[in-house]
Design a protein around this motif. Structure first.
Motif, PDB file in Angstrom:
ATOM      1  N   ALA A 129       0.754  -1.348   0.114  1.00  0.00           N
ATOM      2  CA  ALA A 129      -0.026   0.051   0.160  1.00  0.00           C
ATOM      3  C   ALA A 129       0.867   1.350  -0.024  1.00  0.00           C
ATOM      4  N   LEU A 130       2.027   1.199  -0.202  1.00  0.00           N
ATOM      5  CA  LEU A 130       3.037   2.416  -0.019  1.00  0.00           C
ATOM      6  C   LEU A 130       2.505   3.386  -1.388  1.00  0.00           C
ATOM      7  N   PRO A 131       2.460   4.548  -0.873  1.00  0.00           N
ATOM      8  CA  PRO A 131       1.997   5.772  -2.049  1.00  0.00           C
ATOM      9  C   PRO A 131       3.236   5.885  -2.962  1.00  0.00           C
ATOM     10  N   PRO A 132       2.848   6.497  -4.140  1.00  0.00           N
ATOM     11  CA  PRO A 132       4.034   6.777  -5.280  1.00  0.00           C
ATOM     12  C   PRO A 132       4.975   7.542  -4.418  1.00  0.00           C
ATOM     13  N   GLY A 133       6.242   7.373  -5.071  1.00  0.00           N
ATOM     14  CA  GLY A 133       7.195   8.047  -4.387  1.00  0.00           C
ATOM     15  C   GLY A 133       7.947   7.678  -2.973  1.00  0.00           C
ATOM     16  N   ARG A 134       7.387   6.796  -2.187  1.00  0.00           N
ATOM     17  CA  ARG A 134       7.797   6.209  -1.212  1.00  0.00           C
ATOM     18  C   ARG A 134       8.370   5.005  -0.952  1.00  0.00           C
ATOM     19  N   GLU A 135       9.743   4.850  -0.585  1.00  0.00           N
ATOM     20  CA  GLU A 135      10.206   3.675  -0.639  1.00  0.00           C
ATOM     21  C   GLU A 135       9.993   2.761   0.277  1.00  0.00           C
ATOM     22  N   GLU A 136       9.565   3.189   1.560  1.00  0.00           N
ATOM     23  CA  GLU A 136       9.354   2.631   2.572  1.00  0.00           C
ATOM     24  C   GLU A 136       8.171   3.138   3.529  1.00  0.00           C
ATOM     25  N   GLY A 137       7.580   2.370   4.473  1.00  0.00           N
ATOM     26  CA  GLY A 137       6.532   2.895   5.224  1.00  0.00           C
ATOM     27  C   GLY A 137       6.919   2.520   6.806  1.00  0.00           C
ATOM     28  N   VAL A 138       6.181   3.543   7.727  1.00  0.00           N
ATOM     29  CA  VAL A 138       6.335   3.101   9.054  1.00  0.00           C
ATOM     30  C   VAL A 138       5.195   3.638   9.819  1.00  0.00           C
ATOM     31  N   SER A 139       4.782   2.755  10.795  1.00  0.00           N
ATOM     32  CA  SER A 139       3.727   3.197  11.627  1.00  0.00           C
ATOM     33  C   SER A 139       4.089   3.337  13.103  1.00  0.00           C
ATOM     34  N   LEU A 140       3.610   4.538  13.831  1.00  0.00           N
ATOM     35  CA  LEU A 140       3.937   4.847  14.867  1.00  0.00           C
ATOM     36  C   LEU A 140       2.618   5.296  15.848  1.00  0.00           C
ATOM     37  N   GLY A 141       2.743   4.705  16.954  1.00  0.00           N
ATOM     38  CA  GLY A 141       1.348   5.223  17.799  1.00  0.00           C
ATOM     39  C   GLY A 141       2.133   5.664  19.108  1.00  0.00           C
ATOM     40  N   GLY A 142       1.201   6.349  19.837  1.00  0.00           N
ATOM     41  CA  GLY A 142       1.403   6.830  21.224  1.00  0.00           C
ATOM     42  C   GLY A 142       0.401   7.238  21.825  1.00  0.00           C
ATOM     43  N   GLU A 143       0.570   7.478  23.212  1.00  0.00           N
ATOM     44  CA  GLU A 143      -0.612   7.833  24.185  1.00  0.00           C
ATOM     45  C   GLU A 143      -0.977   9.055  23.880  1.00  0.00           C
ATOM     46  N   LEU A 144      -2.146   9.521  23.970  1.00  0.00           N
ATOM     47  CA  LEU A 144      -2.986  10.652  23.650  1.00  0.00           C
ATOM     48  C   LEU A 144      -2.081  11.993  23.924  1.00  0.00           C
ATOM     49  N   SER A 145      -1.605  12.114  25.118  1.00  0.00           N
ATOM     50  CA  SER A 145      -1.059  13.379  25.641  1.00  0.00           C
ATOM     51  C   SER A 145       0.348  13.441  25.168  1.00  0.00           C
ATOM     52  N   ASP A 179       4.389  -0.478  14.320  1.00  0.00           N
ATOM     53  CA  ASP A 179       6.036  -0.840  14.268  1.00  0.00           C
ATOM     54  C   ASP A 179       6.692  -0.253  15.472  1.00  0.00           C
ATOM     55  N   ILE A 180       6.194   1.024  15.874  1.00  0.00           N
ATOM     56  CA  ILE A 180       6.734   1.497  17.191  1.00  0.00           C
ATOM     57  C   ILE A 180       5.742   2.098  17.916  1.00  0.00           C
ATOM     58  N   ALA A 181       5.668   2.137  19.350  1.00  0.00           N
ATOM     59  CA  ALA A 181       4.903   3.019  20.004  1.00  0.00           C
ATOM     60  C   ALA A 181       5.690   3.809  21.090  1.00  0.00           C
ATOM     61  N   VAL A 182       5.254   4.718  21.408  1.00  0.00           N
ATOM     62  CA  VAL A 182       5.751   5.897  22.410  1.00  0.00           C
ATOM     63  C   VAL A 182       4.899   5.768  23.588  1.00  0.00           C
ATOM     64  N   LEU A 183       5.281   5.447  24.692  1.00  0.00           N
ATOM     65  CA  LEU A 183       4.739   5.261  26.121  1.00  0.00           C
ATOM     66  C   LEU A 183       5.309   5.952  27.239  1.00  0.00           C
ATOM     67  N   ARG A 234      12.381  -8.015  15.947  1.00  0.00           N
ATOM     68  CA  ARG A 234      12.174  -8.389  14.621  1.00  0.00           C
ATOM     69  C   ARG A 234      12.261  -6.965  13.752  1.00  0.00           C
ATOM     70  N   GLN A 235      11.992  -5.905  14.383  1.00  0.00           N
ATOM     71  CA  GLN A 235      12.042  -4.629  13.446  1.00  0.00           C
ATOM     72  C   GLN A 235      13.382  -3.714  13.507  1.00  0.00           C
ATOM     73  N   GLU A 236      14.288  -4.469  14.038  1.00  0.00           N
ATOM     74  CA  GLU A 236      15.506  -3.610  14.157  1.00  0.00           C
ATOM     75  C   GLU A 236      16.094  -3.616  12.683  1.00  0.00           C
ATOM     76  N   GLY A 237      16.144  -2.477  12.073  1.00  0.00           N
ATOM     77  CA  GLY A 237      16.556  -2.596  10.656  1.00  0.00           C
ATOM     78  C   GLY A 237      16.883  -0.852  10.618  1.00  0.00           C
ATOM     79  N   HIS A 238      16.972  -0.465   9.269  1.00  0.00           N
ATOM     80  CA  HIS A 238      17.406   0.774   8.806  1.00  0.00           C
ATOM     81  C   HIS A 238      16.344   2.001   9.082  1.00  0.00           C
ATOM     82  N   VAL A 239      15.136   1.346   8.758  1.00  0.00           N
ATOM     83  CA  VAL A 239      13.880   2.286   8.882  1.00  0.00           C
ATOM     84  C   VAL A 239      13.700   2.637  10.396  1.00  0.00           C
ATOM     85  N   ILE A 240      13.587   1.731  11.113  1.00  0.00           N
ATOM     86  CA  ILE A 240      13.266   1.724  12.630  1.00  0.00           C
ATOM     87  C   ILE A 240      14.593   2.649  12.986  1.00  0.00           C
TER      88      ILE A 240
END
Length: 308
Positions: A83-99, A141-145, A260-266
């Motif tokens: 599902a990567l959009p045109p012009g993007r080589e990689e994708g990453v998803s990040l989530g965090g607590e609201l505040s 991929d990654i969460a900030v908590l 398993r996510q240790e890589g250049h994007v992360i």
């Protein structure tokens, strides 16, 4: 096999309850039961034993947990890559607590836009436990908590560590119980706060969001706990004062990702988080009034290294 069946199985397994899984999936209990029944028919094995206490995995269910996790992980990775959009080589998803989104993660989004324009971004807000589950299952991929619990399959990297201090608007620096504002910095803080201040177990005002609590405090007066970096500008201009001999509590925010996510994007994502966290850890301007942290390990200190 339908991936939704695997997701539903993992939710029931994690919560130990069909009712809790239904709430988290925004489904009816009947729908959850139907999905599990379909999965059991496909596998030819019973996966759960239901009783008054909830739902317990059978031996077959225990064996299926890792397979279900792998199925969901592989599907999410494939879906994100395709599902990567045109012009993007990689994708990453990040989530965090609201505040945590203001200003830490908002600044990270801006940093990524400028430094990594080739990476497609997906940013989300969710509850801490749900964020951890999603990192584990591979849909995030990654969460900030704040102060996440340790899990053997996840890496927690410290981003920011600071202190929570009690401040007051009173000219004499004293805390008036009748004007105390309890700010919800999480369960660890609440437990330590109760031990340190049993007389404040029923405060007149309780607020769950730091910026709202500080706005209220500065407007009507009173005392409460806030990040030292957030409080510093107000301590400097005299609008707030540190409450003498009040205990301090440590504050920490972490980036959590799967091994398993240790890589250049992360690594690029982590570099960006560390970059903005370095600035975030410094005292904020008066209009930047912080977010909701949780104390790390419940530590507290008496009168240590006062600033301002």
């Amino acid at each position: 096999m339908d991936i939704t069946l695997a997701r539903t199985f993992l939710e029931v397994s994690a919560s130990g309850s069909f009712i809790s899984a239904a709430e988290r999936l925004h489904l009816t209990q009947t729908a959850v039961s139907a999905r599990i029944r379909t999965l059991e028919e496909q596998l030819g094995r019973r996966l759960f034993v239901r009783n008054k206490a909830g739902a317990r995995l059978t031996t077959a269910g225990e064996r299926f947990v890792q397979h279900a996790t792998t199925l969901v992980q592989v599907w999410e990775q494939a879906r994100q890559h395709v599902a990567l959009p045109p012009g993007r080589e990689e994708g990453v998803s990040l989530g965090g607590e609201l505040s945590l989104w203001h200003p830490l993660l908002a600044d990270w989004l801006i940093w990524m836009h400028r430094a990594c324009p080739d990476i497609a971004l997906r940013a989300e807000v969710d509850s801490p436990m749900r964020l951890l589950d999603r990192v584990h299952e591979g849909s995030l991929d990654i969460a900030v908590l704040y102060n996440p619990p340790q899990r053997p399959d996840l890496i927690s990297e410290l981003l920011v560590e600071e202190r929570l201090v009690m401040v007051t608007t009173a000219p004499d620096g004293a805390m008036n119980p009748a004007q105390y504002v309890f700010v919800d910095w999480g369960p660890s803080f609440a437990a330590n706060h109760q031990a340190a201040f049993p007389e404040l177990s029923n405060p007149p005002v309780s607020i769950s969001l730091g910026p709202l609590a500080l706005t209220y405090l500065l407007s009507v007066g009173g005392s409460g706990y806030f990040r030292i970096g957030t409080a510093q500008p107000f301590l400097a201009d005299g609008r707030l004062r540190l409450v003498k001999d009040a205990p301090e509590f440590s504050w920490s925010a972490y980036a959590v990702y799967a091994r398993r996510q240790e890589g250049h994007v992360i690594e690029r994502v982590r570099h960006g988080l560390r970059a903005v966290a370095t600035a975030y850890d410094e005292p904020q301007h008066g209009d930047d009034i912080g977010s909701r942290p949780t104390v790390r390990g419940g530590k507290q200190r008496k009168g240590a290294n006062r600033r301002g």
